[in-house]
Scaffold this active site. Structure first.
Site, PDB file in Angstrom:
ATOM      1  CE  LYS A 139     -13.445   4.772  -1.253  1.00  0.00           C
ATOM      2  NZ  LYS A 139     -14.360   3.893  -1.980  1.00  0.00           N
ATOM      3  CG  HIS A 157      -1.931  -1.110   1.174  1.00  0.00           C
ATOM      4  ND1 HIS A 157      -2.443  -1.593  -0.002  1.00  0.00           N
ATOM      5  CD2 HIS A 157      -2.513  -1.827   2.154  1.00  0.00           C
ATOM      6  CE1 HIS A 157      -3.301  -2.555   0.265  1.00  0.00           C
ATOM      7  NE2 HIS A 157      -3.353  -2.724   1.566  1.00  0.00           N
TER       8      HIS A 157
END
Length: 1036
Positions: free
Chosen positions: A699, A258
């Site tokens: 999210k 990431h």
């Protein structure tokens, strides 16, 4: 903490006056045309009033700067005022004296470098802006108007000056981070010294515990020594039980690809050298000679000068291979030695607290490491089967080289020849059998081991060149090759482990236990943790790719379209195939001429990935993680594709449940899966790994709703697994930020997990900037390992009941309210996407070149297709941090104004998991600044509807602050976290400067597309992004 050299400080005040006088009479683009009388004559009354305020402000700055640091004519780490602080008192401000001195010296050196390479005028502009920022913070004005003098000043900078000034603040925060990291290490050393000296700091030493030996911190509740002494000597947990826990628990840290590390590897290495210089200086403050001290002062000056001249912007997007190399660097340079050093201290601590017979077993593996770098292909077309092959081989080369170096070092340490007295032990006989009549039998025994390790590295290098040559025919690989028989290289760590244990046992048998438990013990522990592959790779791919591959196969076989089958039909067909043991298609059928009509390019890549898995040597790969997993067939498909590819020992199939719906449906999915004998029979030791996605669920539904779904899902899944006699291990996919499931307090984070869900087995992702923060320096790495060990030990032996039905119902209510409020804005308001795109640098983040994969899973699509990292990253840059708190305030306020008020307040006081969640939200709010977000809106948002939404969001932010403080009973946010408050008070002015610079840069960049200034402005923007990330301590 100033960026000025001593000679420049007075001039800074002058430029502040000149600049503020010019801001109201200038073109926004040219410093050279700022002072024109015609503009002054046309100034409005409001501008004249602002000018007077700025002029008055500047004179106040003058008086302060003339008296500032006048004694620091030649910056040194060894000032007279600092040496008195080498033995700080328990007062935190005294403890920080050296930190303040270190940062001040480095700021001065940085200012000298700026002045040398860009002139005093530029340095004066940097200092003028810094002065304005500090004054605006002192004013107490919380509105965006406090930034006006800075805004006016920055609008007069040229594009080139925007770059230089931004670099000054970004680099200052970078070196300040290095100093703060060293300060944490410095405090740890001081704490140990206090413990050993008998000074019970803050009364934390458990009554009845032995006198601390100084291995690990006995007075810290998040240290293994502290937890151990509390369990044994306060809670009366048996020594045997504690020993069992410590020797059976395992933490596996997975380094992921990431992209959240914005600092270049070169700069990270330089910051590491700065920390070493600061550490060396600590040792010379009382005993060093003037010459030794000058050497360090000169070394620091050179390093800071080099930092300033180093480009902080990544010019080339990394490849997955370079990404993996950068990610595993921490293993080679830090963890390779830090891990055995920690385990040695853990062994000493166990003997200290439990007794000599309770030391850490030699082959125990409290820690393992893995990686996604080079294996994570979810949404990243750059990660191909051959990329994974390259990374695995590279890791084998590094491991073999590191182990060879260790073995050769060991050969020089154990040169003795134990006398033969009577019948020798079996281990000693094995050593003699290989070494013959050598006068140094251990050297003779280990020499073939070192040679075989060298062969292993050479073999892996040759294999790597073959793969590279296949993908780049023009690559020069015409190097001599050597053929190795299978027994001439190490492919499995057990063979090497057996040889090392033979040496260890023979040394113990011959009266050389102290030698056996020296460097040899460290090598054995390294091999236990890192193996021959350094870090095995996980494979990750999204479920749609497996469905597509099976769809192509069924069409090729004339069975119809797998994608059009319902779930029951899919499960039934796959189960039948698992039981048949017959291959579906011939190896490579997808590449044969004429089959293009059946196999798509992406399905071929997927099938080639499974072929690659079957070719890999054992221990190279770890788990196969299925992202966007929603059904039983998604899991069975991966098992079938592995078996069909001929994988002898299948990788663990790990479903990743990410969204709120996925989490809520996970229990039903696994219940069905565990009822299929063909699948359960494939589980090694009836152990199932399940990954919980913290980023995408937050999210999707907001932080509060996601955290409750994650908690409840793990409880329910554990019950399902227990029902089917399956042991479940959770893999926690957390990011560094709170919005992605992170928690800077690792100890509390682990204890906040639901009871009965960890059980001594904890697998977790570590990524980006958090890898460097937690493992980038040996002292920090050992402290991180200690915290993880302590947390798992405490979690196993701490009674934490599950929440009552009343509390569960309350969490359901809070979750629903917060989720609805979050989605109302993020999904339901048509103004949101335009606002988000305009008010944040989200669209520009793709230019950062910090990761090898695209920012979106799909090229098209809006926020819903945006990855969690840029989603969080963008909001962190504007200091609004919206994903962490949106929806929380509405939920709290609604309940506090209802008859359930007291239940909620009791939950916060008595339920640790809930309190941790709320405290994290509060911490994030304390780092947020809605006035900065308002400034971005003022500068960048033009759509009136989006502007209105921005005002509504900021009102929600302020209401959330009030709601959280009402629930916690705090008068100010995070009022008990004195360290955080002090940290942010120091950093805020510098980050304010970068935010103002960034907003101005974004404005110009969006207005000047295709202009000659565009590339310069991009550099300025990327520099501010790096700087804000350094200032806030995280990115995404």
């Amino acid at each position: 903490m100033t960026l000025l050299s001593a000679a420049s400080r007075a001039a800074a005040a002058r430029v502040a006056m000149r600049s503020t006088q010019r801001h109201h009479v200038s073109s926004p683009r040219s410093i050279q045309t700022l002072a024109t009388s015609s503009h002054l004559a046309d100034a409005t009354q409001q501008q004249q009033q602002q000018h007077r305020r700025n002029t008055t402000y500047t004179f106040r700055s003058n008086r302060r700067f003339f008296s500032s640091l006048s004694s620091l004519n030649e910056p040194t780490l060894f000032t007279t005022t600092d040496t008195s602080s080498t033995n700080p008192t328990t007062d935190d401000q005294s403890d920080d004296a050296l930190l303040r001195s270190d940062v001040r010296v480095m700021g001065t050196l940085l200012g000298d470098a700026i002045s040398t390479h860009h002139g005093r005028d530029v340095l004066e502009k940097v200092e003028a802006l810094r002065t304005m920022a500090k004054e605006s913070r002192r004013s107490g004005d919380s509105s965006s108007e406090r930034l006006q003098s800075m805004v006016d000043f920055v609008s007069g900078l040229s594009a080139t000056e925007l770059v230089v000034v931004s670099r000054a603040f970004a680099h200052f925060l970078g070196v300040a981070n290095a100093a703060e990291a060293h300060q944490r290490c410095r405090r740890l050393k001081l704490d140990l010294e206090r413990e050993v000296s008998g000074e019970d700091v803050k009364g934390l030493l458990v009554e009845g515990a032995p006198t601390p030996v100084g291995a690990l911190h006995a007075t810290k509740r998040d240290s293994t020594a502290g937890v151990l002494s509390q369990l044994v000597y306060e809670k009366n947990v048996s020594k045997e039980e504690v020993f069992k826990s410590l020797t059976s628990q395992t933490v596996e840290i997975v380094l992921t690809a990431h992209p959240t590390q914005v600092n270049r590897r070169t700069l990270l290495e330089k910051h590491g050298r700065v920390q070493k210089i600061l550490n060396d200086a600590d040792g010379l403050r009382e005993s060093g000679t003037p010459y030794q001290r000058k050497l360090l002062d000169d070394a620091l000056r050179r390093e800071i000068a080099s930092i300033w001249q180093t480009d902080e912007v990544s010019r080339v997007k990394p490849t997955p291979q370079s990404e993996a190399e950068r990610g595993t660097l921490v293993v080679e340079t830090v963890l390779w030695e830090a891990l055995p050093s920690f385990l040695r201290k853990l062994d000493a601590t166990m003997k200290w607290g439990l007794g000599e017979k309770y030391g850490l077993p030699l082959t125990a593996s409290p820690f393992k490491f893995a990686s996604w770098m080079g294996g994570d292909r979810d949404g990243n077309p750059n990660v191909t089967p051959d990329v994974t092959r390259e990374v695995c081989l590279t890791n084998r080369i590094k491991a073999a080289q590191l182990l060879e170096g260790d073995v050769r070092e060991l050969m020089g340490l154990i040169s003795g020849n134990p006398p033969s007295v009577g019948t020798e032990s079996e281990a000693m006989q094995r050593v003699r059998e290989r070494s013959g009549d050598s006068r140094a039998p251990y050297r003779a025994y280990l020499n073939p081991v070192a040679t075989k390790l060298a062969n292993t590295a050479t073999w892996a290098q040759q294999e790597l060149r073959k793969v590279q040559k296949k993908n780049n025919p023009g690559l020069d690989t015409d190097k001599s090759t050597t053929s190795f028989a299978p027994d001439e290289v190490y492919l499995h760590k057990d063979e090497l482990m057996d040889e090392l244990l033979t040496v260890h046992q023979s040394l113990c048998d011959s009266g050389n236990t102290v030698v056996a438990n020296g460097r040899l013990a460290d090598i054995i522990r390294k091999l236990s943790s890192f193996g021959l592959t350094l870090v095995p790779l996980d494979i990750r791919q999204e479920s749609d790719r497996h469905e597509e591959a099976l769809n192509c196969i069924t069409k090729y076989l004339g069975l119809g379209s797998y994608s059009q089958w319902d779930e029951g039909t899919r499960v039934s067909w796959i189960t039948k195939q698992l039981q048949s043991k017959q291959p579906l298609i011939r190896d490579g059928a997808w590449n044969q001429p004429g089959n293009e009509q059946f196999f798509t390019p992406t399905s071929i890549d997927t099938l080639e990935t499974f072929k690659m898995i079957s070719d890999m040597h054992e221990e190279s790969l770890g788990a196969y993680v299925i992202s966007q997993c929603t059904s039983v067939s998604d899991i069975l498909a991966v098992l079938l594709l592995q078996l069909d590819a001929g994988v002898n020992k299948t990788l663990r199939v790990v479903p990743l449940f990410e969204t709120l719906d996925d989490l809520n449906g996970a229990a039903a999915t696994m219940e069905h899966l565990f009822s299929i004998p063909a699948y359960v029979g494939s589980l090694e030791g009836r152990k199932q790994e399940i990954m919980v996605g913290y980023s995408d669920s937050a999210k999707d539904a907001g932080r509060l709703a996601a955290s409750w779904a994650q908690y409840e899902t793990q409880v329910t899944l554990s019950e399902v697994a227990k029902k089917h006699s399956v042991d479940v291990v959770y893999f926690h996919g957390k990011g560094g930020t709170v919005g992605r499931g992170g928690n800077p307090n690792t100890f509390e984070a682990i204890l906040s997990h639901a009871p009965g869900t960890i059980n001594g087995q904890f697998r977790v992702t570590e990524q980006g900037e958090m890898i460097n923060q937690n493992f980038g320096f040996s002292d920090r790495a050992e402290r991180t390992l200690d915290i993880y060990t302590a947390a798992l030990l405490a979690e196993q032996n701490t009674d934490r009941p599950l929440p009552t039905k009343e509390w569960k119902d309350m969490m359901d209510k809070l979750s629903q309210i917060s989720c609805d409020a979050y989605r109302k804005i993020v999904r339901g308001d048509e103004r949101f996407v335009p606002y988000f795109r305009a008010a944040t640098p989200e669209l520009e983040l793709s230019n950062l070149n910090i990761g090898s994969r695209p920012a979106k899973r799909k090229a098209s699509g809006g926020v819903e297709s945006l990855r969690a990292i840029p989603w969080i990253f963008a909001w962190t840059q504007t200091r609004l941090n919206l994903p962490t708190w949106l929806g929380v305030g509405e939920a709290i306020n609604e309940v506090l104004s209802s008859p359930d008020e007291q239940t909620l307040r009791t939950m916060y006081k008595e339920w640790g998991s809930f309190r941790t969640t709320i405290d994290l939200v509060e911490m994030t709010l304390s780092k947020s600044d809605s006035s900065i977000a308002r400034h971005y809106e003022n500068v960048l948002v033009r759509d009136p509807a989006a502007v209105a939404l921005g005002g509504e969001i900021r009102n929600i932010h302020d209401a959330t602050e009030r709601a959280v403080m009402d629930l916690t009973g705090h008068k100010t946010l995070s009022e008990h976290d004195i360290l955080l408050q002090r940290l942010m008070a120091v950093r805020n002015p510098y980050v304010d400067c970068l935010n103002v610079l960034q907003a101005e840069t974004l404005k110009r960049l969006r207005e000047s597309e295709g202009s000659s200034e565009e590339e310069v402005l991009k550099d300025a923007l990327l520099t501010t992004i790096t700087g804000v990330a350094n200032g806030m301590g995280n990115t995404g």
